[in-house]
Design an enzyme around this catalytic site. Structure first.
Site, PDB file in Angstrom:
ATOM      1  CD  GLU A 136       3.319  71.238  71.742  1.00  0.00           C
ATOM      2  OE1 GLU A 136       4.317  71.844  71.250  1.00  0.00           O
ATOM      3  OE2 GLU A 136       2.081  71.485  71.111  1.00  0.00           O
ATOM      4  CB  SER A 187       5.053  76.996  63.134  1.00  0.00           C
ATOM      5  OG  SER A 187       5.884  75.962  62.987  1.00  0.00           O
ATOM      6  CB  SER A 190       3.377  78.332  73.399  1.00  0.00           C
ATOM      7  OG  SER A 190       2.168  77.602  72.564  1.00  0.00           O
ATOM      8  NE  ARG A 202      -0.303  77.523  74.429  1.00  0.00           N
ATOM      9  CZ  ARG A 202      -0.857  78.441  73.709  1.00  0.00           C
ATOM     10  NH1 ARG A 202      -2.028  79.084  74.298  1.00  0.00           N
ATOM     11  NH2 ARG A 202      -0.515  78.889  72.549  1.00  0.00           N
TER      12      ARG A 202
HETATM   13  P1  ADP Z   1       7.677  73.844  65.112  1.00  0.00           P
HETATM   14  O1  ADP Z   1       7.722  72.831  66.522  1.00  0.00           O
HETATM   15  O2  ADP Z   1       6.400  74.519  65.038  1.00  0.00           O
HETATM   16  O3  ADP Z   1       7.930  73.339  63.786  1.00  0.00           O
HETATM   17  P2  ADP Z   1      10.330  75.192  65.858  1.00  0.00           P
HETATM   18  O4  ADP Z   1      10.754  75.505  67.121  1.00  0.00           O
HETATM   19  O5  ADP Z   1      10.776  73.962  65.146  1.00  0.00           O
HETATM   20  O6  ADP Z   1       8.714  75.115  65.642  1.00  0.00           O
HETATM   21  O7  ADP Z   1      10.482  76.353  64.831  1.00  0.00           O
HETATM   22  C1  ADP Z   1       9.954  76.322  63.560  1.00  0.00           C
HETATM   23  C2  ADP Z   1      10.378  77.852  62.963  1.00  0.00           C
HETATM   24  O8  ADP Z   1      11.891  77.926  62.897  1.00  0.00           O
HETATM   25  C3  ADP Z   1       9.894  78.360  61.582  1.00  0.00           C
HETATM   26  O9  ADP Z   1       8.626  78.685  61.447  1.00  0.00           O
HETATM   27  C4  ADP Z   1      11.023  79.257  61.130  1.00  0.00           C
HETATM   28  O10 ADP Z   1      10.916  80.409  61.493  1.00  0.00           O
HETATM   29  C5  ADP Z   1      12.290  78.751  62.046  1.00  0.00           C
HETATM   30  N1  ADP Z   1      13.409  78.054  61.170  1.00  0.00           N
HETATM   31  C6  ADP Z   1      14.420  77.925  61.740  1.00  0.00           C
HETATM   32  N2  ADP Z   1      15.242  76.996  60.705  1.00  0.00           N
HETATM   33  C7  ADP Z   1      14.515  76.586  60.002  1.00  0.00           C
HETATM   34  C8  ADP Z   1      14.649  75.714  58.866  1.00  0.00           C
HETATM   35  N3  ADP Z   1      15.872  75.249  58.498  1.00  0.00           N
HETATM   36  N4  ADP Z   1      13.644  75.627  57.964  1.00  0.00           N
HETATM   37  C9  ADP Z   1      12.258  75.924  58.285  1.00  0.00           C
HETATM   38  N5  ADP Z   1      12.182  76.772  59.421  1.00  0.00           N
HETATM   39  C10 ADP Z   1      13.436  77.130  60.211  1.00  0.00           C
END
Ligand code: ADP
Length: 363
Positions: A136, A187, A190, A202
């Site tokens: 990733e 979520s 990093s 990292r």
């Molecule tokens: P991951 O790869 O861990 O899913 P992202 O970069 O996609 O991480 O970011 C996830 C975070 O983005 C969520 O924890 C929340 O804070 C935010 N977020 C933005 N838009 C949304 C959405 N439509 N639904 C859920 N979370 C969202």
């Protein structure tokens, strides 16, 4: 079966802890791609489906404002489309892929993020697709470099982040980026220190990230979506929730240059029953947003100091539709570094991993 293995369609998938990011490359001219007539027909159907709707059912979205036209991937010119849906909907996505006949055409999908491991078996079983897995962070950096090169207005910063009436986005030339720090707020968080196109580490991370914001906000306010949480926060006042320096000192703590309006203790007023009875859902949402964001900002600053880096790029979907957090980060970086560090932001905030993954597959 051999002859069915065709290069199109091209997808890159970043299956995260909360959101699945899907990038689709639409070739300008389908006849350029050596395919049989029936394949071209299926490709047309896929293209029509993916590019027609801006909403995919209830939970999927195509971010039309991020679409990139006239880009070249592996010598083919076309358009990049950006699509996201909750990772919790993966089962429905696979059903849809089956239904739309994608399984007939796609034998391998490039994927990154934890879900590339978690859902590998499901892809195989449900739609007979193999996942070509990529790391990733490698993907993220490749995607970031590619998008920045292809979009002159990708990188920006916030000018005058503390004065709402004078605060605006300013385009930033990121063509000579090294070294820089990446703070990816998904979520979890990093932090990467990037020294060249291929040399990075990292350096840190925290579990207190975008997922924490959304989780706590849902608990405290009863809201159900990220958009709702952000709307509530925009109308709230965190000083009804937090304890400020002036709540403790009666004013500034002059000896150490701490202004009275600085948060001394996040949620520090909420031990009082009386204060709790006066606080609104909006205030609680705002305080949650400010707490999480300031914590990330201070970790970012420590990492930047440690690595002797002064440009810090904040990305990840936590920053989606979230100018409050971006301005807070911009202000905090500038203020606490006495103007020596700069917070930068990128328009395709959460999509770099998916793009990089697609690019690596076609290298
Ligand atoms: P991951 O790869 O861990 O899913 P992202 O970069 O996609 O991480 O970011 C996830 C975070 O983005 C969520 O924890 C929340 O804070 C935010 N977020 C933005 N838009 C949304 C959405 N439509 N639904 C859920 N979370 C969202």
């Amino acid at each position: 079966q051999e002859e069915l293995i065709q290069p199109m369609p091209w997808f890159g998938m970043d299956i995260g802890g909360t959101l699945c990011k899907l990038v689709y490359f639409e070739p300008k001219d389908l006849s350029e791609c050596e395919s049989s007539a029936s394949e071209v027909e299926t490709l047309r159907n896929i293209r029509r489906y993916l590019t027609k709707n801006s909403a995919y059912g209830k939970t999927g979205h195509r971010d039309i404002h991020l679409q990139m036209d006239n880009v070249t991937v592996k010598g083919v010119s076309g358009t990049l489309h950006f699509i996201r849906f909750p990772t919790s909907e993966m089962k429905n996505f696979l059903d849809l892929a089956k239904y739309k006949g994608m399984a007939k055409l796609v034998t391998t999908v490039c994927a990154t993020g934890g879900g590339a491991y978690k859902f590998e078996e499901d892809f195989k079983r449900e739609v007979n697709m193999k996942l070509a897995k990529f790391d990733e962070f490698d993907s993220l950096l490749k995607g970031l470099q590619y998008i920045d090169k292809n979009n002159p207005s990708e990188c920006y910063y916030w000018a005058n982040p503390t004065e709402p009436s004078k605060c605006f986005k300013v385009n930033h030339d990121f063509s000579h980026p090294y070294p820089f720090l990446i703070v990816n707020i998904g979520s979890g968080v990093s932090v990467l220190a990037v020294y060249s196109a291929t040399n990075y580490r990292r350096v840190s991370g925290t579990s207190i990230g975008g997922g924490t914001f959304l989780g706590l906000c849902c608990l405290l306010t009863g809201c159900n979506t990220f958009e709702e949480a952000i709307e509530l926060a925009a109308e709230g006042d965190n000083t009804h929730v937090d304890k400020l320096v002036k709540d403790i000192y009666g004013g500034d703590y002059q000896r150490f240059g701490l202004p009275g309006d600085l948060v001394a203790s996040s949620f520090g007023q909420m031990n009082s029953r009386e204060k709790r009875s006066k606080v609104s859902r909006q205030d609680l949402a705002r305080a949650t947003l400010v707490t999480i964001t300031n914590n990330i900002g201070s970790i970012a600053r420590m990492c930047a100091t440690q690595e002797k880096i002064d440009r810090v790029v904040f990305i990840g979907n936590f920053l989606r539709v979230n100018p409050i957090a971006m301005k807070l980060l911009a202000y905090a970086m500038d203020y606490w570094s006495k103007g020596t560090m700069k917070a930068l932001f990128l328009e395709h905030e959460g999509y770099f991993g998916a793009v990089g993954c697609l690019l690596q597959f076609h290298e």
